[in-house]
Every structure is written in C-alpha cells, then in structure tokens.
Design an enzyme around this catalytic site. Sequence first.
Site, mmCIF file in Angstrom:
data_model
loop_
_atom_site.group_PDB
_atom_site.id
_atom_site.type_symbol
_atom_site.label_atom_id
_atom_site.label_comp_id
_atom_site.label_asym_id
_atom_site.label_seq_id
_atom_site.Cartn_x
_atom_site.Cartn_y
_atom_site.Cartn_z
ATOM 1 N N TYR A 32 0.843 -1.201 0.000
ATOM 2 C CA TYR A 32 0.000 0.000 0.000
ATOM 3 C C TYR A 32 0.876 1.249 0.000
ATOM 4 C CZ TYR A 32 -3.479 3.437 1.530
ATOM 5 O OH TYR A 32 -4.294 4.544 1.618
ATOM 6 N N LYS B 223 1.154 4.040 -3.136
ATOM 7 C CA LYS B 223 0.830 5.433 -2.836
ATOM 8 C C LYS B 223 2.038 6.335 -3.095
ATOM 9 C CE LYS B 223 -3.494 5.277 -1.755
ATOM 10 N NZ LYS B 223 -4.486 5.945 -2.629
#
Length: 254
Positions: free
Chosen positions: A150, A154
């Site tokens: 994640y 990002k």
Amino acid sequence: MAGLLQDKRILITGATAGIGLGMARACTNAGASVIIADINIDGARKVADELGDTVQAVPLDVCDLRQIHAMFDGLEGPLDGLVNNAGITVETDFLEFPEEDLDRLWETNLRSVFCLCQRAGRRMKESGGGAIVNMSSVHGNTSTPGYEMYAAVKAGVSAMTRAISWSLGGYGIRVNTLSPGLTQTEAVAKVLEEKPHLAEPFKTMHASGRYATVEEIGHVAVFLLSDAAAAITGAEIIADHGASALLVRSEDLK
C-alpha cells in the site's frame, strides 16, 4: 468555498462513502457539476439524488481498462477536473502477504490513476486546460508494518503525479497529489468501535489534538481544483493535522 468551482465539471472516482463522498459534497457546494464514477452504482445514484440535479452517477470499475475507455467515450462535453480517489487498503503481515493482493493494490491504486489521468488529459487538452487531483496517502512517505505494498503504490502515485504535471503542464493542465492522514471515515469509526482504547492515541498523534474530517479533505480538493491554485502543480499537499511532521514527542524520551 462557495463559488470556487462555479460552472466547472468535475469527475470523482470512488465517491459513495468516506473521503470521496466528502469531496463530492464539497465540490457540489463550491458550484461544480459533479460526475460520480463508482463500482457501486446504486450507492453512486443514492449520493447523486442526495446532492441534487448537478450530480450524476456513472458505473466504473477502475480495474477494468475497458470500462475506463467506455466511460470517457460516452462522456460528452468538457471536463474541468478529475479526482482519482478510488482505492483500496490492504493490511497483512509482510511474510504472509498474498500475491493476489499485490495485483489488486497495483491495479486499483496505481494503474487506474495512470489511465484515468491519460484519458482526462486528452479531454482537457481539447478544451484548453483543467486540474487533476490524485489521492495518495501519508503512507507514501512514512508507513508502518503491514502496509508495505500500500505504501509503495501510494508513493508511486506521488512520483507519477510529479512527472505527469510536466507532461500536461504545457496544455494548461495542473496535476497535484493530495495525501490525507487519519480521517474520520466510516472505516475508522468501525475500528474505534472494535478497539475503543485507540481513541485517545488517535487524537494525541496529531498536532491539533484531532484528525481530519472528510469535509476538511474535501475543502483541500476544492482548492486544488480551483483557479485559486493556479500556481500549484506537481506538488504533494499533506493534510494530516501535523501527524507526519513529528519524529518523536519529547515527553516520550523522558
């Protein structure tokens, strides 16, 4: 914020709940016509009914490139703004992280942003300019175990945004990243319901003693989409009430 987006047409992905819904409300209140593109079309229609006649709902699974192209092919008229908000969060022990979740995170949180920016960029080039806001996260800069992939995607959104800002800048298109921290969403409320002992730490990790509301994140998005942010492109705006600005509290060292 009233009037900042008057007569502008804004497309927001993933806006049936949480931060996306907060941004849809903020953009509508700022005078924009909003297109909510969401895999949950029933939820998107419900939001459109709530926000009024200037809001429309369209179905979109951002992982399906054919759907992205079909949506833009069917979208008539100019597009002044895009918010790439649709995304997922996966928290799993690093050594046990399943490969299928790697694919889901990449397709949903990064590949879709590239493709939507590309199609929106072509439309905005035709109409003489526009603004794109790509939603990242403070996890792209400082993260925690369990969020490895994640954090990676990002961070990729932020890096890609900087490059795209130069690719599209000559066409009058601004591209920025908005990175929220902990925000008062339905998901966070559920965590606190299950783990009420986290309520106080969630507050004290922020300089202001509280964390952001979806309305506050929505206001930042409105600003970045508006002509008031004309000088801002290729930037990452961190909206986390100062949480990521702190290395360690002095009282914790005593």
